[in-house]
Each structure stands twice: as structure tokens, then as C-alpha cells.
Design a protein around this motif. Structure first.
Motif, mmCIF file in Angstrom:
data_model
loop_
_atom_site.group_PDB
_atom_site.id
_atom_site.type_symbol
_atom_site.label_atom_id
_atom_site.label_comp_id
_atom_site.label_asym_id
_atom_site.label_seq_id
_atom_site.Cartn_x
_atom_site.Cartn_y
_atom_site.Cartn_z
ATOM 1 N N GLY A 215 1.017 -1.136 -0.005
ATOM 2 C CA GLY A 215 -0.020 -0.024 -0.047
ATOM 3 C C GLY A 215 0.778 1.271 -0.128
ATOM 4 O O GLY A 215 0.065 2.236 -0.361
ATOM 5 N N SER A 216 2.121 1.220 0.323
ATOM 6 C CA SER A 216 2.951 2.349 0.332
ATOM 7 C C SER A 216 3.320 2.613 -1.210
ATOM 8 O O SER A 216 3.514 2.047 -2.218
ATOM 9 N N ILE A 217 3.732 4.139 -1.429
ATOM 10 C CA ILE A 217 4.148 4.442 -2.704
ATOM 11 C C ILE A 217 5.634 3.997 -2.853
ATOM 12 O O ILE A 217 6.428 4.187 -2.012
ATOM 13 N N GLU A 218 6.012 3.292 -3.858
ATOM 14 C CA GLU A 218 7.149 2.719 -4.468
ATOM 15 C C GLU A 218 7.794 3.895 -5.056
ATOM 16 O O GLU A 218 7.530 4.433 -6.126
ATOM 17 N N SER A 219 9.207 4.284 -4.889
ATOM 18 C CA SER A 219 10.036 5.013 -5.950
ATOM 19 C C SER A 219 11.173 4.222 -6.222
ATOM 20 O O SER A 219 11.677 3.460 -5.793
ATOM 21 N N VAL A 220 11.264 4.633 -7.591
ATOM 22 C CA VAL A 220 12.380 3.706 -8.611
ATOM 23 C C VAL A 220 13.557 4.056 -7.938
ATOM 24 O O VAL A 220 14.209 5.266 -7.728
ATOM 25 N N THR A 221 14.525 3.058 -7.890
ATOM 26 C CA THR A 221 15.790 2.905 -7.450
ATOM 27 C C THR A 221 16.773 3.001 -8.634
ATOM 28 O O THR A 221 16.213 2.437 -9.795
ATOM 29 N N MET A 222 18.049 3.262 -8.693
ATOM 30 C CA MET A 222 18.791 3.094 -9.616
ATOM 31 C C MET A 222 18.993 1.459 -10.146
ATOM 32 O O MET A 222 19.126 1.333 -11.184
ATOM 33 N N ASN A 223 18.918 0.424 -9.316
ATOM 34 C CA ASN A 223 18.687 -0.611 -9.734
ATOM 35 C C ASN A 223 17.459 -1.269 -9.599
ATOM 36 O O ASN A 223 16.633 -1.290 -8.592
ATOM 37 N N GLY A 224 16.773 -2.068 -10.640
ATOM 38 C CA GLY A 224 15.597 -2.530 -10.468
ATOM 39 C C GLY A 224 14.552 -1.793 -11.378
ATOM 40 O O GLY A 224 14.912 -0.748 -11.946
ATOM 41 N N TYR A 225 13.190 -2.095 -11.304
ATOM 42 C CA TYR A 225 12.301 -1.233 -11.862
ATOM 43 C C TYR A 225 12.310 -0.899 -13.491
ATOM 44 O O TYR A 225 11.897 -0.063 -13.940
#
Length: 151
Positions: free
Chosen positions: A49-59
């Protein structure tokens, strides 16, 4: 450092389905060519349910969608641009998918350069985005130039 004033948010429900993303871009003119610099400052997944923020690795699917959105936006501009991608946020598989991320990137870019997208083209891209929850399109990468979903 991220300038929160550059956050562009989309939160919409269409046909009972949610569409949500936050994109933060720093856009400036460039002399020779379009340039995209990835400076993701996200922390990734924190909890249900939390907002996910894109990291340098993944996504990687969201990152590709951002680049595809920028590729489309660049193709409709006569100028050359330098874009720093600072933040991409959403809720994976519930409110946000790659097509939504790419669409919000297009809107964020055009807002920063004060350019209006042709209304017919904007409607086509919006309708394409609103179909992104159908037929497992949420698992695919959007091609905004050809308006198709790619594996």
C-alpha cells in the motif's frame, strides 16, 4: 537534491480502474541532441500500500516506459532537450503500470516546456493508457509512437 515543485502527479479512476504515478523531471534545452540522464533517488518497495519509488537498480519496465515516453515527447518537439529523471513513483500492480508511468512522463515533459499536445493525439495516447489494465497489457512496455504494447 530533488525539487518537489517539479513533481507531476496523475491520480485518476477511469472505468473503475486506478491510474497513478508521480514523475519528477528536470528539463532544459540542449544544443546538439536529446539527452536523458537517469538520477533515480528512490528507495524501492517499503510495504504493501505504500508508494514505491524507483531506485537506480531494478524497476526496469518502468524505466523503459519513461524512456519511451520521452522518446515520444522528443519526436513532437522541434527543439533538443536535456532531461534528468529524478523521481518515478507509483504502486506496482495496483495503481501503476509501465504505460501509466510513460504517459505521466509525457505529460510532465510537456508541462515543463509549456507545449500543448495536439488534442487528437492526446486523446489517442490517453485512450491507449486507459487500456493498459486490459489483456495483461500491464505486464508490457508501451510504445507511444506506434501505440502498441511490447513484450
Amino acid at each position: 537534491m530533488i525539487d518537489e515543485k517539479l513533481d507531476f502527479r496523475l491520480l485518476k479512476v477511469k472505468n473503475g480502474k486506478p491510474f497513478f504515478a508521480i514523475i519528477n523531471l528536470e528539463v532544459s534545452r540542449n544544443d546538439n541532441e536529446n539527452e536523458v540522464i537517469e538520477e533515480y533517488h528512490g528507495e524501492g518497495w517499503k510495504g504493501q500500500g505504500s508508494i514505491e519509488s524507483v531506485t537506480m537498480n531494478g524497476y526496469e519496465d518502468w524505466k523503459k516506459a519513461v524512456k519511451n515516453g520521452l522518446e515520444f515527447a522528443f519526436s513532437n518537439s522541434h527543439e533538443k532537450w536535456k532531461v534528468k529523471i529524478k523521481k518515478v513513483e507509483g504502486r506496482i500492480f495496483t495503481d501503476t503500470n509501465p504505460t501509466i508511468v510513460g504517459y505521466v512522463t509525457i505529460l510532465a515533459f510537456y508541462k515543463q516546456i509549456n507545449l500543448e499536445l495536439d488534442s487528437d493525439l492526446k486523446n489517442k495516447i490517453e485512450n491507449f493508457t486507459f487500456k493498459s489494465w486490459e489483456n495483461k497489457n500491464y505486464e508490457k512496455i508501451p510504445n507511444f509512437i506506434n501505440l502498441v504494447y511490447e513484450e
